[in-house]
Design a protein around this motif. Structure first.
Motif, PDB file in Angstrom:
ATOM      1  N   LEU A 107      34.526  44.272  43.971  1.00  0.00           N
ATOM      2  CA  LEU A 107      33.020  43.994  42.179  1.00  0.00           C
ATOM      3  C   LEU A 107      33.580  45.158  41.565  1.00  0.00           C
ATOM      4  O   LEU A 107      33.954  45.422  40.727  1.00  0.00           O
ATOM      5  CB  LEU A 107      31.286  44.810  42.946  1.00  0.00           C
ATOM      6  N   SER A 108      34.356  46.537  42.352  1.00  0.00           N
ATOM      7  CA  SER A 108      34.864  48.093  42.111  1.00  0.00           C
ATOM      8  C   SER A 108      35.560  47.570  41.055  1.00  0.00           C
ATOM      9  O   SER A 108      35.862  47.673  39.723  1.00  0.00           O
ATOM     10  CB  SER A 108      34.780  48.753  43.264  1.00  0.00           C
ATOM     11  N   ARG A 109      37.148  46.667  41.446  1.00  0.00           N
ATOM     12  CA  ARG A 109      37.702  45.736  41.115  1.00  0.00           C
ATOM     13  C   ARG A 109      37.765  45.573  39.796  1.00  0.00           C
ATOM     14  O   ARG A 109      38.310  45.573  38.564  1.00  0.00           O
ATOM     15  CB  ARG A 109      38.790  45.409  41.688  1.00  0.00           C
ATOM     16  N   ALA A 110      36.951  44.327  39.568  1.00  0.00           N
ATOM     17  CA  ALA A 110      36.767  44.108  38.141  1.00  0.00           C
ATOM     18  C   ALA A 110      35.734  44.702  37.657  1.00  0.00           C
ATOM     19  O   ALA A 110      35.862  44.122  36.281  1.00  0.00           O
ATOM     20  CB  ALA A 110      35.589  42.659  38.818  1.00  0.00           C
ATOM     21  N   LEU A 111      35.263  45.933  37.804  1.00  0.00           N
ATOM     22  CA  LEU A 111      34.383  47.157  36.601  1.00  0.00           C
ATOM     23  C   LEU A 111      35.311  47.250  36.122  1.00  0.00           C
ATOM     24  O   LEU A 111      35.361  47.870  35.165  1.00  0.00           O
ATOM     25  CB  LEU A 111      33.347  47.581  37.915  1.00  0.00           C
ATOM     26  N   GLU A 112      36.279  47.821  37.046  1.00  0.00           N
ATOM     27  CA  GLU A 112      37.864  48.177  36.281  1.00  0.00           C
ATOM     28  C   GLU A 112      38.156  47.790  35.011  1.00  0.00           C
ATOM     29  O   GLU A 112      38.961  48.331  33.984  1.00  0.00           O
ATOM     30  CB  GLU A 112      38.388  48.802  37.587  1.00  0.00           C
ATOM     31  N   LYS A 113      38.177  46.587  35.112  1.00  0.00           N
ATOM     32  CA  LYS A 113      39.282  46.038  34.315  1.00  0.00           C
ATOM     33  C   LYS A 113      38.065  45.575  32.649  1.00  0.00           C
ATOM     34  O   LYS A 113      38.331  45.212  31.549  1.00  0.00           O
ATOM     35  CB  LYS A 113      39.009  44.719  34.943  1.00  0.00           C
ATOM     36  N   ILE A 114      36.795  45.997  32.895  1.00  0.00           N
ATOM     37  CA  ILE A 114      35.319  45.821  31.640  1.00  0.00           C
ATOM     38  C   ILE A 114      36.132  47.365  31.070  1.00  0.00           C
ATOM     39  O   ILE A 114      35.847  48.340  31.596  1.00  0.00           O
ATOM     40  CB  ILE A 114      34.039  45.791  32.353  1.00  0.00           C
ATOM     41  N   PRO A 115      35.863  46.735  29.680  1.00  0.00           N
ATOM     42  CA  PRO A 115      35.727  48.326  28.744  1.00  0.00           C
ATOM     43  C   PRO A 115      34.927  49.417  29.281  1.00  0.00           C
ATOM     44  O   PRO A 115      33.843  48.493  29.822  1.00  0.00           O
ATOM     45  CB  PRO A 115      35.487  47.704  27.785  1.00  0.00           C
ATOM     46  N   THR A 168      28.691  43.101  30.249  1.00  0.00           N
ATOM     47  CA  THR A 168      29.078  43.644  31.455  1.00  0.00           C
ATOM     48  C   THR A 168      29.633  41.286  32.170  1.00  0.00           C
ATOM     49  O   THR A 168      29.673  41.426  33.103  1.00  0.00           O
ATOM     50  CB  THR A 168      28.756  44.174  31.434  1.00  0.00           C
ATOM     51  N   LEU A 169      27.899  40.783  32.143  1.00  0.00           N
ATOM     52  CA  LEU A 169      27.174  40.638  33.465  1.00  0.00           C
ATOM     53  C   LEU A 169      28.711  39.048  33.150  1.00  0.00           C
ATOM     54  O   LEU A 169      29.234  38.343  34.046  1.00  0.00           O
ATOM     55  CB  LEU A 169      25.962  39.919  33.431  1.00  0.00           C
TER      56      LEU A 169
END
Length: 192
Positions: A125-133, A171-172
């Protein structure tokens, strides 16, 4: 902290067999919390869960010279927790009650080979959130992790509630695509 990869596991287990207390400490720090949480799926008393997991680590240390791990250390430890829970249930005759009432033990339904540790999920989840603007991520984090309502976020970011709603929704959508393999687990933490 997440699980160790296969190569790290090999080196840590080799060091453990050579009586390395540092290797044992690394394994304990890596897996202890996740194993206690996993144990909590079966045994609802936190102290009992901690006792069970500590016993497993003690057994791991005592058997370090002869231990044979077939699949992965994570799987081995999860199965050890599950089996210890079964032993605990047998000791207090809860297994018999479950089998009478439900037909089979709840423990048999857990697939330890594919169980996702909470720390593994959090890392993905943390890695995925890093890719989100950042524009989208900020509203999402304020809503899902800090518990703010859209109105509160709108005031804080000086935007409309509709803008916050769109950002969280976007984001979701992005997270669903990036974490599609973890969908069932995401539902459990409130990311449908």
């Amino acid at each position: 902290m997440g699980k160790l990869d296969k190569q790290q596991e090999y080196f840590v287990m080799s060091a453990l067999r050579q009586d390395s207390k540092e290797a044992f400490s690394l394994l304990f720090q890596t897996y202890y919390t996740d194993l206690v949480l996993f144990c909590g799926n079966f045994v609802k008393d936190k102290d009992s869960c901690e006792d069970i997991v500590q016993s497993i680590f003690l057994k791991l240390w005592n058997d370090r010279k002869n231990i044979q791990i077939e699949i992965s250390l994570k799987s081995y430890l999860l199965k050890a927790v599950r089996n210890s829970c079964l032993d605990e249930f047998r000791h207090i005759e809860i297994v018999r009650q479950y089998e009478t009432e439900y037909g089979s033990s709840v423990l048999d339904n857990y697939d330890t080979e594919n169980y996702i540790l909470y720390s593994d999920l959090y890392a993905h989840l943390s890695r995925a959130l890093e890719k989100i603007p950042d524009l989208y991520k900020e509203a999402f984090v304020l809503n899902r992790f800090e518990g703010l309502k859209y109105r509160e976020i709108a005031e804080k970011l000086n935007v409309s509630e509709r803008t916050v709603e769109v950002r969280v929704s976007k984001t979701l959508d992005l997270l669903r695509k990036q974490l599609k393999d973890f969908f069932v687990f995401l539902i459990s933490i409130g990311i449908p």
